[in-house]
Design an enzyme around this catalytic site. Structure first.
Site, short mmCIF file in Angstrom:
data_model
loop_
_atom_site.label_atom_id
_atom_site.label_comp_id
_atom_site.label_asym_id
_atom_site.label_seq_id
_atom_site.Cartn_x
_atom_site.Cartn_y
_atom_site.Cartn_z
N GLU A 1 20.30 3.50 1.29
CA GLU A 1 19.12 2.84 0.98
C GLU A 1 18.21 3.57 2.02
OE1 GLU A 1 19.32 -1.46 1.68
OE2 GLU A 1 20.07 -1.13 4.00
N ASP B 1 12.26 -2.28 9.93
CA ASP B 1 11.94 -0.97 8.82
C ASP B 1 10.86 -0.22 9.13
OD1 ASP B 1 14.02 -2.74 7.60
OD2 ASP B 1 12.89 -3.92 6.51
#
Length: 569
Positions: free
Chosen positions: A239, A63
């Protein structure tokens, strides 16, 4: 003083010295660690002078998010229940990276002491606001009742503030500072109540953000993406949103498809930061999901990206991806990759991001590859040697759910780990110092001085995917004899695979090696040859595929006074 008093004092002193020595022996001292990676892909693809390897951060650094101030780049990654949290790296050129610490390095910032390893810190975003010359790191902390939060600093080299709790639900928040000084927060959320259409249906929301109060402005929230690029196709898990501004337009980039095999990156555009946003006609702009399964040097699950302008004034994107082993299993976790981005047209596209990824990239013009030198993070195949002679622990070493300083101490003989009365399978802070598995083929060797006092005592190493899936390889005691034990825990069910009585006369070396999915645990007494214990065991339980969650395999120096890996059980 009478003779009998002197004799009594002498006996007491002797007992004190004896028990003190025993107590110290019952606390393991690790004098060295050698981690060596030897992946075939790097041996077969040596670097030319103008090349560097991808991924740029090997092992579980998922991420990624990146920001730039002047010539300085800062990159952060998810850390879940690892402590300290949110590793932060610095670079001048996007090739050579130095870890400068962790954003969340104290208990007032990170409250993960009672949560599973895959909870905690998700998807941090980092941004520099030139209007107040402040860096922001915004994230979701699934622990401690915190939720969405932001921390700030004027200088990432000098530490960060305590968290400011943000008043909204959902996950994956990101912050955007517009040219006019206004700020906005975007994030993933559930659809409005009663409007859920299918499993995995999510939305992207935006809020105005009050920079003075450090809080979203109540009542300004708005759904700007419902479901994903095309709601009729039932897209899942939109997302990780980020907003960028280019040529007067606002671009919203998101991950879509979930963080596994259908992962991708998609892009939308608007004339206003609050929308409405329209998807690009050629989404996705990054994905490996359409490619043939058995491709060479396979990279998969690509997505969750962030963009930045490089030193050559061209765009680059960092993103997560995985390198499965020969069984298709993911033991090294989700890693940080980078690709150049072509933004010569209206929409950005990751260069070669929709074809099989190569292990090497061309460096930005004028950059010299110095990875692994002078404090720069290593890359490719490398050997990392640690003798714990420094008074400052290398940042790559991390704890689980609590500070390393609570159990470790530097001594003249090495690193002492004072055991907690906590087992590696408990959801509590453990007395374990972890190093990420960064290669499919690796060895991890440590030298330990230790004499357990009872069967409740154990010290050695652990290979851990999470608290319910792991291996323990260490020394314990039973019936006044010392034993090496190898324990496998799968879905919380533990089994002793092998044990052997040993004589402890000197330091003991412990080693775990892997060749893809095949792992071996070995030991050497008195600097002798290594002997295997337990044969070849499967790395299946150390993979995301089997164990679930979001982390890769962690190799730990582990000590406990709550051992349940007992020979003969």
């Amino acid at each position: 003083m009478k003779k009998n008093q002197v004799a009594l004092i002498t006996v007491f002193m002797a007992l004190f010295v004896f028990t003190g020595c025993n107590a110290q022996k019952n606390v393991p001292v690790y004098s060295s660690v050698v981690y060596q990676g030897n992946d075939k892909v790097y041996n077969e693809n040596p670097l030319k002078a103008d090349e560097f390897y991808n991924p740029i951060l090997q092992g579980t650094y998922p991420d990624p998010a990146i920001t730039r101030k002047g010539d300085d780049y800062y990159l952060v990654a998810s850390s879940f229940a690892m402590f300290p949290g949110v590793p932060i790296f610095h670079s001048k050129d996007l090739v050579n990276w130095t870890q400068i610490g962790h954003v969340l390095d104290r208990k007032t910032q990170l409250k993960v002491h009672d949560t599973g390893i895959s909870a905690g810190i998700y998807a941090p975003d980092i941004r520099y606001n030139p209007h107040n010359e402040t860096f922001y790191m915004i994230t979701t902390q699934f622990a401690g009742g915190i939720g969405n939060m932001v921390v700030k600093t004027k200088d990432p080299m000098k530490g960060w503030s305590d968290p400011i709790k943000l008043d909204f639900q959902g996950i994956d928040p990101a912050i955007f500072f517009d040219d006019d000084g206004k700020a906005y927060v975007v994030h993933n959320d559930a659809p409005n109540e009663g409007e859920e259409l299918y499993q995995g249906h999510r939305v992207i929301k935006i809020w105005e953000y009050d920079v003075e109060k450090d809080q979203v402005v109540p009542g300004t929230d708005k759904i700007i993406v419902n479901g994903g690029v095309d709601l009729s196709e039932k897209p899942i898990w939109i997302e990780a949103p980020h907003i960028y501004k280019k040529d007067g337009l606002y671009y919203l980039m998101c991950a879509e498809g979930g963080t596994g095999g259908w992962h991708s990156e998609v892009i939308f555009v608007s004339e206003n930061p609050m929308g409405p946003y329209q998807p690009a006609p050629s989404n996705p702009i990054l994905s490996q999901r359409y490619l043939f399964k058995d491709r060479e040097n396979k990279v998969d699950w690509a997505g969750h990206a962030d963009l930045v302008v490089g030193p050559d004034d061209k765009y680059y994107g960092v993103f997560l991806g995985v390198r499965p082993n020969e069984e298709g299993r993911v033991n090294t976790g989700r890693e940080t990759f980078i690709l150049p981005v072509d933004w010569s047209g209206k929409f950005p596209v990751f260069e070669n991001g929709l074809i099989p990824m190569e292990p090497k990239l061309k460096m930005p013009e004028g950059v010299e590859n110095r990875t692994g030198e002078g404090g720069y993070f290593p890359n490719g195949n490398f050997t990392y040697t640690e003798d714990f002679s420094s008074e400052k622990l290398d940042y790559r070493w991390i704890g689980l759910r609590g500070p390393r300083e609570d159990f470790m101490e530097f001594t003249k003989n090495g690193l002492k780990i004072t055991p907690f009365e906590v087992n590696i399978k408990e959801v509590k802070p453990t007395s374990t110092l972890f190093h990420r598995q960064q290669h499919k083929d690796f060895s991890f060797t440590t030298t330990i001085d230790y004499q357990p006092g009872s069967e409740e005592d154990l010290a050695g190493i652990t290979a851990l995917q999470n608290e319910r899936f792991n291996y323990v390889f260490g020394i314990t005691k039973k019936d006044e004899k010392y034993y090496l034990v190898l324990e496998r825990t799968e879905e919380g069910d533990s089994k002793i695979l092998a044990s052997k009585e040993i004589e402890l006369k000197d330091d003991l070396q412990l080693r775990v090696t892997a060749e893809g999915d095949d792992y071996k645990f070995s030991y050497a007494l008195n600097e002798g040859d290594f002997q295997n214990l337990g044969g070849t065991v499967s790395g299946d339980i150390l993979s995301t595929n089997v164990a679930g969650g979001f982390t890769g395999n962690m190799i730990g120096l582990y000590a406990t006074s709550a051992n349940d890996a007992v020979p003969g059980k």
